[in-house]
Design an enzyme around this catalytic site. Structure first.
Site, PDB file in Angstrom:
ATOM      1  N   LYS A  36      40.370  62.348 -16.573  1.00 25.19           N
ATOM      2  CA  LYS A  36      41.466  61.788 -17.367  1.00 25.19           C
ATOM      3  C   LYS A  36      41.015  60.492 -18.064  1.00 25.19           C
ATOM      4  CE  LYS A  36      44.277  61.850 -13.691  1.00 25.19           C
ATOM      5  NZ  LYS A  36      43.525  62.619 -12.678  1.00 25.19           N
ATOM      6  N   THR A  37      40.407  59.600 -17.284  1.00 27.68           N
ATOM      7  CA  THR A  37      39.925  58.339 -17.857  1.00 27.68           C
ATOM      8  C   THR A  37      38.810  58.597 -18.865  1.00 27.68           C
ATOM      9  OG1 THR A  37      40.394  57.337 -15.714  1.00 27.68           O
ATOM     10  CG2 THR A  37      39.050  56.047 -17.238  1.00 27.68           C
ATOM     11  N   ASP A  61      46.349  53.858 -16.333  1.00 39.77           N
ATOM     12  CA  ASP A  61      46.022  54.775 -15.246  1.00 39.77           C
ATOM     13  C   ASP A  61      47.121  54.680 -14.186  1.00 39.77           C
ATOM     14  OD1 ASP A  61      44.527  56.643 -13.964  1.00 39.77           O
ATOM     15  OD2 ASP A  61      43.036  55.244 -13.176  1.00 39.77           O
ATOM     16  N   THR A 104      48.300  61.301 -11.339  1.00 44.31           N
ATOM     17  CA  THR A 104      48.040  62.435 -10.453  1.00 44.31           C
ATOM     18  C   THR A 104      49.364  63.105 -10.088  1.00 44.31           C
ATOM     19  OG1 THR A 104      48.108  60.814  -8.672  1.00 44.31           O
ATOM     20  CG2 THR A 104      45.938  61.519  -9.406  1.00 44.31           C
ATOM     21  N   ARG A 159      33.653  64.398 -10.693  1.00 41.03           N
ATOM     22  CA  ARG A 159      33.338  63.148  -9.986  1.00 41.03           C
ATOM     23  C   ARG A 159      32.633  63.435  -8.665  1.00 41.03           C
ATOM     24  NH1 ARG A 159      38.337  59.906  -8.918  1.00 41.03           N
ATOM     25  NH2 ARG A 159      38.096  59.249 -11.064  1.00 41.03           N
TER      26      ARG A 159
END
Ligand code: ADE
Length: 320
Positions: A58-59, A103, A152, A211
């Site tokens: 997302k980031t 975020d 999330t 990640r």
């Protein structure tokens, strides 16, 4: 209030262009259309919201959009904005066309969130100064900006806030093939030699999450450098993943503890979130955000109206 993503120690591995971003194809196609249409009309792009489990990009997508559209991006996190002054300061410091990335936007305090409504809709801030009969409101004009939110937990976002995003995208787990490509790309950036079987092994145990894949790759690389000649072979990969206690399904000790606790303490469930969190010593949020999405994806646990239940597959996986 600078960069906030607590997991962002892998900036050199994050793709910054559409071509280097692997996976999430449908979302990329959609975003490219939104962004080029806005550019053609000489407008700033609509506010965008990304949601999905942590680590799926997302980031990364937000930074990539800033890079590809040549805009400045300011990154903050919901929990950091504590007072109304914090959000006012952030918004009034933006320049026209900037991207504001928030975020964990679901963790913004609801009082403060209200400032965002008019800021997003009309690029205005309605400030109330003072209290009672002496109170005064002033309208502050803001530069036009694009807000990119990430969360999330879409369910925790209020509907007025949700309604102010022009497009909402759900990031899903990657395929094993996509993760393999990401591992190869990352290994090449890290200038590490890696065999195909090793790539496959890391991908298989990466929770379908970039990640995690990049973290495992870095840990296995450490192993290969200390215990071998620096080349990541299949054997080194297997040894280091066993040492790290990541099993064939990519489950960590913590994942396995959640399953075994449901089995041993709650007869396989159903068990409520609170009871499970205290029995496993985990935060409820960690169970919801990190562990459960992957365990459900694998079909090891199920959510029922009465709580979480393990499946037959979970018993089999733990050899019970
Ligand atoms: N690294 C992390 N996420 C990635 C992605 N989606 N594509 C390429 N490299 C990545």
């Amino acid at each position: 209030m600078e960069n906030v993503n607590p997991y962002s120690d892998d900036s050199e591995l994050r793709p910054t262009t559409w071509n280097s971003y692997i996976g999430q194809e449908k979302i990329k196609d959609n975003l490219k259309i939104i962004l080029s249409a806005a550019q053609k009309r000489n407008e700033i792009p609509d506010h965008l919201l990304f949601y999905g489990p942590p680590g799926l990009g997302k980031t990364t997508l937000a930074s990539l959009i800033a890079n590809e559209t040549e805009r400045k991006i300011k990154m903050i996190a919901g929990p950091i904005i504590e007072k109304s002054g914090d959000i006012v300061a952030v918004l009034t410091n933006l320049n026209p066309g900037d991207i504001l990335f928030i975020d964990e936007i679901h963790r913004i305090n609801h009082m403060i969130e209200e400032y965002l409504y008019s800021a997003m809709e009309d690029f205005k801030l309605n400030l109330i100064l003072g209290k009672g009969p002496m109170a005064k409101t002033i309208d502050l004009k803001l530069p036009p900006f694009t807000l990119i939110g990430a969360t999330t937990r879409l369910d925790l976002l209020t509907s007025p806030l949700r309604a102010r995003f022009g497009a909402i995208f759900q990031l899903d787990f990657y395929t094993e093939k996509e993760i393999e490509e990401i591992v190869k790309r990352s290994a090449s950036i890290l200038k590490t030699k890696i065999g195909d079987k090793a790539v496959h092994e890391i991908a298989k145990r990466s929770r379908f999450t970039p990640r995690t894949a990049n973290k495992l790759l870095k840990r296995v690389r450490d192993f290969a450098e200390v215990k071998g000649d620096g080349i990541i072979t299949h054997q080194i990969t297997q040894k280091s993943l066993t040492f790290l206690e990541i099993d064939e399904l990519g489950l960590s000790k913590e994942d396995r503890k959640i399953i075994s606790t449901i089995i041993n303490n709650f007869k396989g469930g159903p068990v409520g979130l609170q009871a499970l969190a205290s029995a496993t010593n985990e935060e409820e949020r960690a169970i919801l955000d990190i562990y459960e999405p992957y365990l459900m994806q694998l079909g090891l646990i199920e959510r029922t109206p009465k709580g979480r239940k393990v499946t037959k597959k979970a018993y089999a996986h733990l050899n019970l």
